[in-house]
Design an enzyme around this catalytic site. Structure first.
Site, mmCIF file in Angstrom:
data_model
loop_
_atom_site.group_PDB
_atom_site.id
_atom_site.type_symbol
_atom_site.label_atom_id
_atom_site.label_comp_id
_atom_site.label_asym_id
_atom_site.label_seq_id
_atom_site.Cartn_x
_atom_site.Cartn_y
_atom_site.Cartn_z
ATOM 1 N N HIS A 185 0.760 -1.187 0.027
ATOM 2 C CA HIS A 185 0.162 0.001 -0.130
ATOM 3 C C HIS A 185 0.916 1.392 0.131
ATOM 4 O O HIS A 185 1.959 1.265 0.701
ATOM 5 C CB HIS A 185 -0.908 0.118 1.240
ATOM 6 C CG HIS A 185 -0.306 -0.202 2.459
ATOM 7 N ND1 HIS A 185 0.072 -1.599 2.896
ATOM 8 C CD2 HIS A 185 0.121 0.654 3.419
ATOM 9 C CE1 HIS A 185 0.689 -1.423 4.081
ATOM 10 N NE2 HIS A 185 0.644 -0.145 4.404
ATOM 11 N N HIS A 187 0.751 5.298 1.141
ATOM 12 C CA HIS A 187 0.298 6.163 1.856
ATOM 13 C C HIS A 187 0.203 7.548 1.184
ATOM 14 O O HIS A 187 1.368 7.802 0.756
ATOM 15 C CB HIS A 187 1.004 6.334 3.273
ATOM 16 C CG HIS A 187 1.162 5.120 4.058
ATOM 17 N ND1 HIS A 187 -0.046 5.227 5.282
ATOM 18 C CD2 HIS A 187 1.757 4.021 4.282
ATOM 19 C CE1 HIS A 187 0.537 3.847 5.963
ATOM 20 N NE2 HIS A 187 1.291 3.316 5.111
HETATM 21 P P1 AMP Z 1 1.687 0.123 7.336
HETATM 22 O O1 AMP Z 1 1.800 0.557 8.780
HETATM 23 O O2 AMP Z 1 2.591 1.124 6.276
HETATM 24 O O3 AMP Z 1 1.383 -1.140 7.033
HETATM 25 O O4 AMP Z 1 0.202 0.925 7.327
HETATM 26 C C1 AMP Z 1 -1.052 0.361 7.289
HETATM 27 C C2 AMP Z 1 -1.882 1.392 7.567
HETATM 28 O O5 AMP Z 1 -3.314 0.548 7.372
HETATM 29 C C3 AMP Z 1 -1.962 2.007 8.875
HETATM 30 O O6 AMP Z 1 -1.914 3.395 8.757
HETATM 31 C C4 AMP Z 1 -3.210 1.907 9.546
HETATM 32 O O7 AMP Z 1 -3.875 2.907 10.239
HETATM 33 C C5 AMP Z 1 -4.095 1.529 8.226
HETATM 34 N N1 AMP Z 1 -5.241 0.522 8.198
HETATM 35 C C6 AMP Z 1 -5.460 -0.640 9.143
HETATM 36 N N2 AMP Z 1 -6.522 -1.111 9.017
HETATM 37 C C7 AMP Z 1 -7.458 -0.226 8.396
HETATM 38 C C8 AMP Z 1 -8.852 -0.081 8.013
HETATM 39 N N3 AMP Z 1 -9.421 -1.196 8.250
HETATM 40 N N4 AMP Z 1 -9.082 0.944 7.336
HETATM 41 C C9 AMP Z 1 -8.418 2.101 6.964
HETATM 42 N N5 AMP Z 1 -7.010 2.130 7.373
HETATM 43 C C10 AMP Z 1 -6.471 0.812 7.823
#
Ligand code: AMP
Length: 199
Positions: A185, A187
């Site tokens: 993903h 950001h």
């Molecule tokens: P990372 O730490 O780079 O793996 O980012 C994962 C991101 O996913 C974090 O910023 C979380 O806040 C986000 N996240 C996890 N679950 C959800 C969800 N159900 N809806 C939207 N964002 C999410």
């Protein structure tokens, strides 16, 4: 009211994870499955942690942990099951089993608001087909097209969100970068002045 964590879940695996993440903490659930928001109370600090649990298998380790007192420990815990092929929370978002606020979508890409925003605009851009792309570090030559599409989708999101004049795109890849969800993903962050260097 807070309760001891052993009361919250029958899952030993989950309990072990909580323990390793924050051994001094107590927590209380404030919403129902599949997403539970815990208020973590540690000495001198109080933070929220979002922990998502697959409904059908509580033994599946945490799908996602955000804003916890030890992000590095959380990232290491999440990395353990990264290549197991197990679904992540993002699979449920793609299938719309779990609600999300979608900002942009096409046949290959989904963009939705981060549940724990780190800026006024914080959108995640993901490939609908994860394939082996649990993290950017696993990308192969054949992924060039989808990688380009993700980046272009990030630009579309920036436009739609009104931050095209200045925004940041971040990819955390692997535990050393504190990746917590093992489905590639991007950001997309903006709406405030970004600082450099990042933490
Ligand atoms: P990372 O730490 O780079 O793996 O980012 C994962 C991101 O996913 C974090 O910023 C979380 O806040 C986000 N996240 C996890 N679950 C959800 C969800 N159900 N809806 C939207 N964002 C999410």
């Amino acid at each position: 009211m807070t309760s001891q964590w052993s009361l919250v879940s029958p899952s030993t695996a989950l309990y072990q994870n909580f323990k390793s993440l924050s051994p001094e903490s107590t927590f209380s659930p404030s919403s129902s499955l599949p997403q539970i928001v815990f208020q973590l109370k540690t000495i001198g600090k109080e933070r929220s942690v979002v922990i998502q649990v697959m409904e059908n298998d509580l033994n599946l380790v945490l799908s996602s942990v955000s804003a916890i007192s030890d992000e590095e420990a959380a990232a290491r815990a999440a990395a353990v099951s990264a290549d197991s092929g197990a679904p992540t929370i993002f699979d449920k978002i793609i299938s719309k089993e779990i609600p999300s606020t979608i900002v942009y979508e096409d046949e290959a890409v989904l963009a939705f608001r981060d549940i724990s925003p780190q800026a006024p605009v914080h959108v995640l851009v993901i490939p609908k087909l994860r394939d082996v792309l649990t993290e950017l570090g696993k990308a192969e030559k054949r992924h060039e097209e989808i990688l380009g599409r993700l980046l272009y989708a990030a630009k579309i999101v920036a436009e739609k969100e009104g931050i095209i004049d200045g925004f940041r795109v971040v990819v955390n890849s692997g535990p050393s970068a504190c990746q917590s969800v093992y489905h590639l993903h991007l950001h997309v962050l903006g709406g405030r002045q970004m600082k450099w260097p990042p933490g």
